[in-house]
Design an enzyme around this catalytic site. Structure first.
Site, mmCIF file in Angstrom:
data_model
loop_
_atom_site.group_PDB
_atom_site.id
_atom_site.type_symbol
_atom_site.label_atom_id
_atom_site.label_comp_id
_atom_site.label_asym_id
_atom_site.label_seq_id
_atom_site.Cartn_x
_atom_site.Cartn_y
_atom_site.Cartn_z
ATOM 1 N N GLU A 65 32.160 67.851 43.630
ATOM 2 C CA GLU A 65 33.004 66.826 43.016
ATOM 3 C C GLU A 65 32.746 65.463 43.646
ATOM 4 O O GLU A 65 32.277 65.354 44.786
ATOM 5 C CB GLU A 65 34.488 67.196 43.139
ATOM 6 N N GLN B 273 40.887 72.778 51.887
ATOM 7 C CA GLN B 273 40.224 73.589 50.869
ATOM 8 C C GLN B 273 38.713 73.469 50.900
ATOM 9 O O GLN B 273 38.143 72.555 51.503
ATOM 10 C CB GLN B 273 40.739 73.203 49.485
ATOM 11 N N HIS C 222 35.398 74.414 47.887
ATOM 12 C CA HIS C 222 34.981 74.910 46.579
ATOM 13 C C HIS C 222 33.701 75.721 46.762
ATOM 14 O O HIS C 222 32.785 75.292 47.471
ATOM 15 C CB HIS C 222 34.748 73.757 45.613
ATOM 16 N N ARG D 52 41.819 77.977 49.553
ATOM 17 C CA ARG D 52 42.721 77.228 50.426
ATOM 18 C C ARG D 52 42.938 77.965 51.746
ATOM 19 O O ARG D 52 42.950 79.193 51.786
ATOM 20 C CB ARG D 52 44.065 77.007 49.739
ATOM 21 N N HIS E 273 37.570 70.086 53.059
ATOM 22 C CA HIS E 273 38.119 68.754 52.834
ATOM 23 C C HIS E 273 39.592 68.846 52.471
ATOM 24 O O HIS E 273 40.116 69.920 52.148
ATOM 25 C CB HIS E 273 37.354 68.021 51.724
#
Length: 398
Positions: A132, A95, A97, A280, A261
């Site tokens: 994140e 995935q 972001h 994804r 990642h």
């Protein structure tokens, strides 16, 4: 505004652990997975205060009291971070972001297309980016960022298969981010092709056969692990393009928006910008949007980012993790009864007890936290300390 206990949502994704989160929050271990515990105000699963009031509604009703003027002026009337406990029994999806501009554009595009916010084929669930940071609570394994093209070619040496050959050709044309992008496009575009699963299995057989002469036993073990969990998925081969990451308890990694990642296994505390945008490209039963992932990904090879950590304390051990983002920071407290410790001085703070027992104290009052319990410390609560013998984590806005 007073301290307030929080009631938080457990997400039951299929890759989740069978015991860790259940034990933390007191749920029965009945064989069903518990993947994430969400603490925050994201509209899809906000924490709730006594009486069932959504934390998102509490923030919107009085942002100055909950957030403070500094945070409200910067981010508007919303909590800018989302805190999670993540328990991975098996690999999460491959995935990315999105960055802020891509998140806004993608969200508006899917709105115009008439997709509901909970549509299974939706990729953008809000307008926010999602950098994140994860702090390991147990040994934690993952993939993050691209290896150098030279390192990838070394790992592919001696392996057969149509996809592997196309990746070699892509990296042969450009040993750079350009070649890595072309290599990833080859692999994710093959997903669903009639010949793909057999080709992946042939390459996986080659990985298995070279066990004694592998250029990287760990990289090969990752391919075999992913191929077992997701047979025929080219995401298993994508792992050869990515850096392998291992964290010991207390170690951290930062995943910026745009970094490809996949978390593989382990238990950790994760903090991120308050978003649920996940693009994804494989290793999942959920919606795959490979084109969006490639468009949003960063391909420059680099090692995984380790955030700065500052450790203070004489008896209690206080560790603060900072990433290069505005929305969040994270502090862990391994408390000794002889030494209370101070939280960040202002802004919205969420405290979770990971183990033991502790008391959160302000001038106006206090609240007790047992293992698995959490509370909101609003800006209006002012200076706040924690005391006891607990292991706590606190999310805050720097």
């Amino acid at each position: 505004m007073a301290l307030a206990h929080l009631d938080n949502t457990v997400q039951r994704y299929d890759w989740g652990g069978l015991e860790a989160i259940q034990d933390l929050v007191g749920l029965p271990s009945d064989g069903s997975p518990a993947a994430e515990l969400w603490l925050g105000a994201h509209p899809s699963a906000p924490s709730r205060l006594a009486g069932g009031t959504s934390l998102a509604d509490v923030v919107a009703a009085d942002p100055d009291a909950v957030l403070g003027r500094r945070v409200a002026d910067r981010f508007g009337p919303r909590l800018p971070y989302l805190l999670k406990v993540l328990a991975a029994r098996r690999a999460l999806s491959l995935q990315v972001h999105p960055r802020p501009h891509a998140a806004r554009a993608g969200f508006q595009r899917e709105n115009r297309a008439g997709l509901s916010l909970d549509a299974a084929d939706r990729s953008f669930h809000d307008e926010q980016h999602k950098p994140e940071m994860l702090v390991a609570l147990t040994p934690f394994e993952g993939l993050a960022g691209f290896r150098s093209p030279r390192a990838v070619l070394t790992l592919l040496d001696g392996l057969d298969g149509k996809l592997v050959e196309q990746v070699r050709e892509a990296l042969g044309r450009a040993r750079s981010a350009v070649g890595l992008r072309a290599a990833l496009e080859v692999l994710v575009a093959a997903r669903g092709s009639a010949w793909c699963a057999a080709d992946v299995e042939a390459t996986v057989a080659g990985v298995r056969a070279r066990a004694g002469a592998s250029p990287s036993q760990r990289a090969d073990a990752t391919v075999l692990q992913l191929a077992e969990q997701h047979p025929g998925d080219p995401g298993a081969l994508v792992s050869l393009l990515l850096n392998r990451v291992s964290l010991e308890p207390g170690e951290a990694m930062f995943v910026p928006a745009g970094e490809v990642h996949a978390y593989l296994s382990g238990l950790g505390v994760e903090i991120m910008a308050s978003s649920d945008n996940v693009l994804r490209a494989g290793l999942t039963t959920k919606h795959v949007d490979a084109d969006a992932l490639v468009e949003c990904a960063a391909f420059a090879p680099r090692p995984p980012v380790r955030p700065d950590a500052e450790v203070v304390g004489t008896h209690s051990l206080v560790t603060t993790y900072r990433a290069p983002v505005e929305e969040f920071a994270l502090t862990t407290f391994d408390l000794d009864p002889a030494e209370p410790a101070a939280l960040a001085p202002d802004g919205p703070r969420i405290v979770l007890a990971l183990d033991g027992a502790a008391q959160v104290r302000t001038e106006a009052g206090s609240i007790d936290l047992a293992r698995g319990e959490s509370c909101l410390v609003p800006h209006a609560a002012g200076a706040t300390t924690v005391a006891g013998d607990g292991h706590l984590v606190c999310a805050w806005v720097p």
